[in-house]
Design a protein around this motif. Structure first.
Motif, PDB file in Angstrom:
ATOM      1  N   ILE A 113      71.841  26.990  66.461  1.00 52.42           N
ATOM      2  CA  ILE A 113      72.362  27.444  65.298  1.00 52.42           C
ATOM      3  C   ILE A 113      73.465  28.460  65.466  1.00 52.42           C
ATOM      4  O   ILE A 113      74.650  28.210  64.817  1.00 52.42           O
ATOM      5  N   ASP A 114      73.390  29.548  65.991  1.00 60.23           N
ATOM      6  CA  ASP A 114      74.226  30.425  66.341  1.00 60.23           C
ATOM      7  C   ASP A 114      75.566  29.883  66.861  1.00 60.23           C
ATOM      8  O   ASP A 114      76.843  30.271  66.268  1.00 60.23           O
ATOM      9  N   VAL A 115      75.492  29.232  67.959  1.00 70.34           N
ATOM     10  CA  VAL A 115      76.724  28.599  68.526  1.00 70.34           C
ATOM     11  C   VAL A 115      77.417  27.865  67.402  1.00 70.34           C
ATOM     12  O   VAL A 115      78.648  27.793  67.334  1.00 70.34           O
ATOM     13  N   SER A 116      76.773  27.148  66.795  1.00 66.19           N
ATOM     14  CA  SER A 116      77.223  26.156  65.816  1.00 66.19           C
ATOM     15  C   SER A 116      78.101  26.946  64.671  1.00 66.19           C
ATOM     16  O   SER A 116      79.420  26.660  64.259  1.00 66.19           O
ATOM     17  N   ARG A 117      77.773  28.174  64.330  1.00 65.31           N
ATOM     18  CA  ARG A 117      78.235  28.946  63.369  1.00 65.31           C
ATOM     19  C   ARG A 117      79.586  29.513  63.962  1.00 65.31           C
ATOM     20  O   ARG A 117      80.643  29.928  63.209  1.00 65.31           O
ATOM     21  N   MET A 118      79.353  30.060  65.284  1.00 68.52           N
ATOM     22  CA  MET A 118      80.387  30.661  65.710  1.00 68.52           C
ATOM     23  C   MET A 118      81.625  29.661  65.887  1.00 68.52           C
ATOM     24  O   MET A 118      82.890  30.203  65.825  1.00 68.52           O
ATOM     25  N   GLN A 119      81.383  28.621  66.390  1.00 71.70           N
ATOM     26  CA  GLN A 119      82.249  27.306  66.466  1.00 71.70           C
ATOM     27  C   GLN A 119      83.032  27.204  65.061  1.00 71.70           C
ATOM     28  O   GLN A 119      84.254  27.281  64.973  1.00 71.70           O
ATOM     29  N   LYS A 120      82.371  27.116  63.902  1.00 69.29           N
ATOM     30  CA  LYS A 120      83.083  27.121  62.842  1.00 69.29           C
ATOM     31  C   LYS A 120      83.997  28.166  62.209  1.00 69.29           C
ATOM     32  O   LYS A 120      84.864  28.321  61.509  1.00 69.29           O
ATOM     33  N   ALA A 121      83.355  29.510  62.827  1.00 74.84           N
ATOM     34  CA  ALA A 121      84.151  30.835  62.568  1.00 74.84           C
ATOM     35  C   ALA A 121      85.261  30.937  63.312  1.00 74.84           C
ATOM     36  O   ALA A 121      86.096  31.743  63.268  1.00 74.84           O
ATOM     37  N   GLY A 122      85.337  30.426  64.586  1.00 75.01           N
ATOM     38  CA  GLY A 122      86.356  30.443  65.458  1.00 75.01           C
ATOM     39  C   GLY A 122      86.030  31.763  66.290  1.00 75.01           C
ATOM     40  O   GLY A 122      86.917  32.563  66.799  1.00 75.01           O
ATOM     41  N   THR A 123      84.639  32.090  66.425  1.00 75.71           N
ATOM     42  CA  THR A 123      84.513  33.347  67.155  1.00 75.71           C
ATOM     43  C   THR A 123      83.744  33.226  68.378  1.00 75.71           C
ATOM     44  O   THR A 123      83.013  32.132  68.524  1.00 75.71           O
ATOM     45  N   VAL A 124      83.723  34.137  69.358  1.00 71.60           N
ATOM     46  CA  VAL A 124      82.866  34.200  70.662  1.00 71.60           C
ATOM     47  C   VAL A 124      82.485  35.564  70.821  1.00 71.60           C
ATOM     48  O   VAL A 124      82.774  36.296  69.980  1.00 71.60           O
ATOM     49  N   ALA A 125      81.649  35.755  71.750  1.00 70.29           N
ATOM     50  CA  ALA A 125      81.109  37.101  72.144  1.00 70.29           C
ATOM     51  C   ALA A 125      81.524  37.515  73.594  1.00 70.29           C
ATOM     52  O   ALA A 125      81.271  36.994  74.459  1.00 70.29           O
ATOM     53  N   GLN A 126      81.969  38.600  73.387  1.00 72.33           N
ATOM     54  CA  GLN A 126      82.537  39.280  74.739  1.00 72.33           C
ATOM     55  C   GLN A 126      81.841  40.586  75.206  1.00 72.33           C
ATOM     56  O   GLN A 126      81.070  41.235  74.181  1.00 72.33           O
ATOM     57  N   GLY A 127      81.764  40.855  76.369  1.00 69.34           N
ATOM     58  CA  GLY A 127      80.705  41.678  76.961  1.00 69.34           C
ATOM     59  C   GLY A 127      79.274  41.188  77.254  1.00 69.34           C
ATOM     60  O   GLY A 127      79.254  39.992  77.056  1.00 69.34           O
ATOM     61  N   GLN A 128      78.562  42.221  77.445  1.00 67.16           N
ATOM     62  CA  GLN A 128      76.871  41.655  77.545  1.00 67.16           C
ATOM     63  C   GLN A 128      75.876  42.632  76.810  1.00 67.16           C
ATOM     64  O   GLN A 128      76.542  43.963  76.822  1.00 67.16           O
ATOM     65  N   PRO A 129      74.825  42.281  76.429  1.00 64.84           N
ATOM     66  CA  PRO A 129      73.936  43.506  75.879  1.00 64.84           C
ATOM     67  C   PRO A 129      73.264  43.975  77.247  1.00 64.84           C
ATOM     68  O   PRO A 129      73.296  43.388  78.444  1.00 64.84           O
ATOM     69  N   THR A 130      72.529  44.965  77.066  1.00 66.27           N
ATOM     70  CA  THR A 130      71.675  45.798  78.181  1.00 66.27           C
ATOM     71  C   THR A 130      70.243  45.513  77.568  1.00 66.27           C
ATOM     72  O   THR A 130      69.910  45.457  76.351  1.00 66.27           O
ATOM     73  N   HIS A 131      69.372  45.515  78.641  1.00 64.30           N
ATOM     74  CA  HIS A 131      67.802  45.578  78.268  1.00 64.30           C
ATOM     75  C   HIS A 131      67.001  46.729  79.163  1.00 64.30           C
ATOM     76  O   HIS A 131      67.363  47.099  79.936  1.00 64.30           O
ATOM     77  N   ASP A 132      65.960  46.861  78.474  1.00 60.98           N
ATOM     78  CA  ASP A 132      64.938  47.602  79.037  1.00 60.98           C
ATOM     79  C   ASP A 132      63.470  46.992  78.645  1.00 60.98           C
ATOM     80  O   ASP A 132      62.769  47.341  77.822  1.00 60.98           O
TER      81      ASP A 132
END
Length: 205
Positions: A113-132
């Motif tokens: 669902i997220d990827v589909s919305r990003m395609q329609k909006a013409g966006t991508v995600a750069q960088g990355q999250p961190t975790h604990d």
């Protein structure tokens, strides 16, 4: 139209590369060895005999957690799941990723669902999250063993951008960038799979 930041606040982001990890830990032990020599001259004083306590080898202590191996396997699946999700969001496409190796279809549905919305909006995600992340519950006695992972997710360096221009889309003013998430996992055969990820945006960490 939902942004990535809003998407992380919904039901579920996954795999990433964690420091993670996401992934399996390696224990490294080192041992120092020393030798001694004996004076062979007739008038040399005898070398003192070491005490029993100092001469005896130190016994290896048992693992503090008998479930550590399974917990490491759970975290490895969680780390892999996040790493592949980061890849998918970086190109707004799940093709070419190994998400299905680490998660069930139910868990992957939100990513789709997220990827589909990003395609329609013409966006991508750069960088990355961190975790604990850590495994807080593990029941290996069930027919299908399951586990719960608790994670402090930091998305401050994982930002949505316009695919064509690279323009960063700011987080909403009320969007926390560091908060608790929880994930459920099950062991299917020999492989742990993430079945669900839930964000807790009101629980800062």
């Amino acid at each position: 139209m939902a942004t990535l930041a809003q998407a992380t606040h919904r039901a579920f982001l996954s795999r990433g590369a964690v420091r993670a990890t996401a992934a399996a830990s390696v224990l490294c032990a080192s041992m120092a060895l020393s030798g001694c020599s004996k004076d062979s001259t007739a008038d040399a004083k005898p070398t003192a005999t070491p005490s029993a306590s100092s001469a005896a080898p130190t016994a290896a202590s048992p693992s503090a957690d008998p479930q550590s191996a399974e917990k490491n396997a759970v975290l490895a699946a969680y780390t892999g799941f996040w790493a592949e999700q980061v890849k998918a969001y970086a190109k707004a496409d799940t093709k070419g990723t190994e998400l299905k190796k680490y998660a069930t279809l139910d868990a992957l549905s939100q990513i789709d669902i997220d990827v589909s919305r990003m395609q329609k909006a013409g966006t991508v995600a750069q960088g990355q999250p961190t975790h604990d992340s850590k495994v807080t519950v593990l029941d290996a006695s069930k027919k299908i063993p399951d586990a719960t992972i608790t994670d402090c997710l930091d998305i401050s360096n994982w930002k949505e951008t316009k695919a064509k221009t690279g323009q960063v889309i700011p987080f909403p003013s009320n969007q926390p960038t560091r908060y608790q998430t929880s994930a459920s996992a099950e062991k299917w055969g020999n492989q742990w799979l993430i079945t669900k990820v839930t964000t807790h945006g009101d629980q800062h960490c």
